[in-house]
Design an enzyme around this catalytic site. Structure first.
Site, PDB file in Angstrom:
ATOM      1  N   ASP A  77       0.854  -1.182   0.000  1.00 44.20           N
ATOM      2  CA  ASP A  77       0.000   0.000   0.000  1.00 44.20           C
ATOM      3  C   ASP A  77       0.892   1.236   0.000  1.00 44.20           C
ATOM      4  O   ASP A  77       1.586   1.474   0.949  1.00 44.20           O
ATOM      5  CB  ASP A  77      -0.957   0.005   1.192  1.00 44.20           C
ATOM      6  CG  ASP A  77      -0.304  -0.446   2.504  1.00 44.20           C
ATOM      7  OD1 ASP A  77       0.728  -1.143   2.472  1.00 44.20           O
ATOM      8  OD2 ASP A  77      -0.819  -0.062   3.556  1.00 44.20           O
ATOM      9  N   GLU A 127      12.543   1.999   7.144  1.00 35.48           N
ATOM     10  CA  GLU A 127      11.597   0.983   6.633  1.00 35.48           C
ATOM     11  C   GLU A 127      11.789   0.680   5.156  1.00 35.48           C
ATOM     12  O   GLU A 127      11.418  -0.387   4.687  1.00 35.48           O
ATOM     13  CB  GLU A 127      10.158   1.451   6.869  1.00 35.48           C
ATOM     14  CG  GLU A 127       9.849   2.739   6.137  1.00 35.48           C
ATOM     15  CD  GLU A 127       8.359   3.080   6.083  1.00 35.48           C
ATOM     16  OE1 GLU A 127       7.518   2.247   6.405  1.00 35.48           O
ATOM     17  OE2 GLU A 127       8.070   4.222   5.680  1.00 35.48           O
TER      18      GLU A 127
END
Ligand SMILES: *[C@@H]1O[C@H](CO)[C@@H](O)[C@H](O)[C@H]1NC(C)=O
Ligand SMILES: *[C@@H]1O[C@H](CO)[C@@H](O)[C@H](O)[C@H]1NC(C)=O
Ligand SMILES: *[C@@H]1O[C@H](CO)[C@@H](O)[C@H](O)[C@H]1NC(C)=O
Ligand SMILES: *[C@@H]1O[C@H](CO)[C@@H](O)[C@H](O)[C@H]1NC(C)=O
Ligand SMILES: *[C@@H]1O[C@H](CO)[C@@H](O)[C@H](O)[C@H]1NC(C)=O
Ligand SMILES: *[C@@H]1O[C@H](CO)[C@@H](O)[C@H](O)[C@H]1NC(C)=O
Ligand SMILES: *[C@@H]1O[C@H](CO)[C@@H](O)[C@H](O)[C@H]1NC(C)=O
Ligand SMILES: *[C@@H]1O[C@H](CO)[C@@H](O)[C@H](O)[C@H]1NC(C)=O
Ligand SMILES: *[C@@H]1O[C@H](CO)[C@@H](O)[C@H](O)[C@H]1NC(C)=O
Length: 577
Positions: A321, A527
């Site tokens: 996403d 991340e």
């Protein structure tokens, strides 16, 4: 309860409501989130998730009453100072219901830690990453189980290892790479606890939710629980774990292989196959991104909005996403159609789940289950080769379902058979079936896959780009994500071809260097990274890049274990060395 702030937004963006089954708690928090956006005016530091993570200090009713009583200006907004004061008075800070916890099995200098990492700088870095488990391990506060109505957090019995920063809670697929890292760190008990928590969630919900928050309970994430169990079992050979896991995995398997996740398609020979897609049980804005989602659907009619909200939540279930991968026009979120796509990676994960269940059943001596899953894996392997595989392009493409063209199954007159076509676009996910072992040992087609990846444009100087399109979305070019890089490296390494092994090693080195240099620069693990440039971190998407970071740490530790680092090898980006 008044929904003042929300009404303001809704009036501007068209009538939408939360799905049925949303708790009063979430409705209140989302209302406050919307009021906060109106009041504070958004900006890069406005994180809607903050407002669904804050634990209540008083009952929902009392908090709602106090919120309603706040003075509003004529345009219905609350003064920032008033709202700020209210939030401070009625809520605890986000994450305060997760208590830092020192894992009992943590050793700052674990014996026999990464013996093949000999460069001193590299060793020191690896030990620092190992040390980050201390920062990322928490316990759910006992108050959560005692007063569930005051928390969106879901109580869990064992300590949790979180990704980091705004991701304060446990996430499903992240946990696989967290576990890989924990095992390198010798933290077997913590790793087992992570698996236990996820199994508890399956017992509660019938699947593993996206994360351990009530606003994640209507969608899952890439199903890797069986891989986590296999990783832990590989260290302990403890059959009790498998016994406990078997009914849990059968339950999760049923979730992914029943409608609406499972769909039927027919190949060009007229043979019918069952494959699965992502499908969130949700068709309104995601509570944790409510204000963002409202904005995306502006100007659409109600039916179209509900459909798009569903595809947004479904993209969140996919783990990707957001990405051009799910968009009809490959650039605009308004054209997402995630739920009408059969993803190559999801079916590779399910194939792996079937093989794992087969293996666990064999260990446990349950022939019925072993036979059933051997056959299910065989069927899926065939389906993947018929629907996703491209002989010409040497990779596995997603299959797009036609929203209008379908027929009924030959075997009964109720089952819908969708028409479909491969999308022919290059995504890193097209290479995940190699990792999952969809092609058997010694299969020459693997050479084609290696060649296809080499020429795909995805392999960049500092990792593997997620796609070839730069849309500003985070699961697109030039971002590279640790889990995807790890799966592809492992797939290449296990390919049985020297060229694949070499490529795997080179990608791993580039990835490690880049993570290391970025760490030297910003002092943190991130991340996602920029695949095009060594030492550069990734960007884009709906929030600022997050630090911590569970799966990145896990992948570094696991790659360092696999490849080591010689003493005299400089640990720098090639252009600086
Ligand atoms: C979301 O999941 C919860 C828990 O399983 C359920 O109670 C609720 O009805 C679901 N909501 C929707 C919209 O399906
Ligand atoms: C909260 O308020 C609702 C009405 O708004 C009422 O039905 C409910 O009983 C109240 N709950 C408590 C615990 O007071
Ligand atoms: C609402 O009114 C306040 C002052 O009355 C003003 O500061 C604020 O910018 C207005 N907000 C909007 C969204 O119009
Ligand atoms: C809403 O979307 C538009 C583009 O469609 C963007 O320019 C704007 O910044 C968004 N607003 C918010 C509050 O996210
Ligand atoms: C809503 O919009 C969609 C696409 O824009 C359109 O196909 C559909 O007919 C519209 N439905 C209604 C009820 O207006
Ligand atoms: C195998 O597992 C199934 C499903 O859990 C169970 O019903 C059956 O009794 C088991 N068989 C053996 C031999 O353990
Ligand atoms: C569908 O199949 C069922 C049983 O297989 C049969 O009873 C029914 O008449 C069929 N309906 C149609 C419309 O063919
Ligand atoms: C692709 O293969 C060629 C020839 O073996 C090699 O020189 C090149 O480095 C490879 N490219 C990538 C991205 O691995
Ligand atoms: C180990 O790596 C560091 C960082 O790249 C480098 O400065 C150092 O020279 C290397 N050590 C040796 C002995 O080459």
């Amino acid at each position: 309860m008044a929904v003042m702030g929300l009404e303001t937004l809704v009036a501007a963006c068209g009538p939408v409501g939360l799905s049925t089954g949303v708790s009063k708690l979430l409705t209140l928090l989302v209302t406050i989130q919307a009021a906060a956006l109106a009041s504070f005016g958004g900006g890069p530091n406005f994180d809607p998730k903050y407002f669904v993570d804050i634990p209540l200090r008083f009952s929902v009713n009392e908090t709602a009453r106090a919120f309603d009583a706040l003075p509003r200006s004529q345009n219905n907004t609350i003064e920032p100072r008033e709202l700020d004061q209210f939030v401070k008075e009625y809520f605890n800070p986000p994450g305060s219901d997760l208590i830092p916890s020192t894992p009992k099995d943590f050793n700052p200098n674990p014996p026999n830690f990464l013996p093949r990492v000999q460069n001193l700088s590299a060793r020191s870095w690896a030990l620092q990453i190992h040390g980050l488990w201390l920062e990322l391990t928490r316990k759910v506060s006992p108050s959560v189980a005692k007063e569930p109505n005051l928390h969106t957090l879901v109580p869990l019995s064992h300590p949790v290892v979180v990704p980091g920063a705004r991701f304060r809670e446990v996430y499903y697929w992240d946990s696989y790479w967290v576990i890989k890292g924990l095992l390198v760190s010798g933290m077997l008990d913590t790793a087992t606890g992570v698996v236990e928590n996820l199994m508890e969630l399956v017992e509660k919900y019938g699947f593993v939710p996206n994360g351990a928050r009530i606003y994640y309970e209507n969608r899952s994430q890439p199903p890797l629980l069986s891989m986590m169990i296999r990783a832990v079992y590989g260290k302990t050979h403890d059959q009790t774990l498998l016994k406990r896991a078997m009914p849990v995995l059968l339950k999760e398997y049923a979730f992914w292989t029943s409608e609406p996740h499972e769909v039927r398609v027919r190949d060009k020979y007229g043979e019918e196959h069952r494959l699965s897609r992502f499908w969130a049980n949700w068709n309104t804005p995601r509570p944790e991104s409510f204000t963002i989602d409202l904005n995306v659907t502006q100007g659409m009619n109600k039916t179209r909005q509900a459909q798009l909200y569903h595809d947004i939540a479904t993209a969140a279930e996919s783990g990707w996403d957001f990405s051009s991968r799910w968009m009809e026009d490959q650039q605009n979120l308004r054209t997402l159609r995630t739920s009408m796509i059969i993803p190559a990676d999801l079916n590779a994960y399910l194939f792996q789940m079937e093989k794992n269940i087969e293996y666990f059943a064999k260990v446990l001596g349950n022939q019925t289950i072993e036979t059933r899953f051997a056959s299910a894996a065989k069927d899926r392997q065939r389906a993947i080769q018929r629907i996703h595989w491209s002989r010409k392009k040497g990779q596995w493409f997603d299959a797009w379902l036609s929203p209008t063209r379908c027929s009924l199954s030959k075997s009964d007159n109720r089952t819908v058979i969708y028409e479909w076509k491969q999308n022919q676009l290059t995504y890193a996910s097209n290479f995940i079936p190699l990792w999952a072992g969809v092609l058997p040992k010694g299969d020459m087609r693997k050479e084609k896959v290696i060649e296809a990846l080499n020429r795909s444009g995805l392999v960049q100087p500092a990792g593997i780009a997620t796609s070839l399109r730069n849309t500003g979305q985070q699961w697109d070019f030039p971002n590279a994500w640790a889990p995807v890089v790890d799966m592809i490296i492992e797939g290449l390494d296990a390919s049985g071809f020297a060229r694949g092994k070499l490529m795997a090693k080179e990608i791993a080195r580039n990835w490690l260097r880049s993570n290391y240099v970025a760490f030297e620069q910003v002092g943190k693990m991130i991340e996602k990274y920029d695949a095009t440039s060594c030492g550069k971190i990734g960007g884009g998407g709906e929030y600022n890049p997050q630090t911590g970071f569970g799966w990145s740490n896990g992948v570094v530790l696991s790659l360092l274990q696999k490849y080591g680092w010689p003493a005299a090898e400089p640990f720098l980006c090639p252009e600086f060395s």
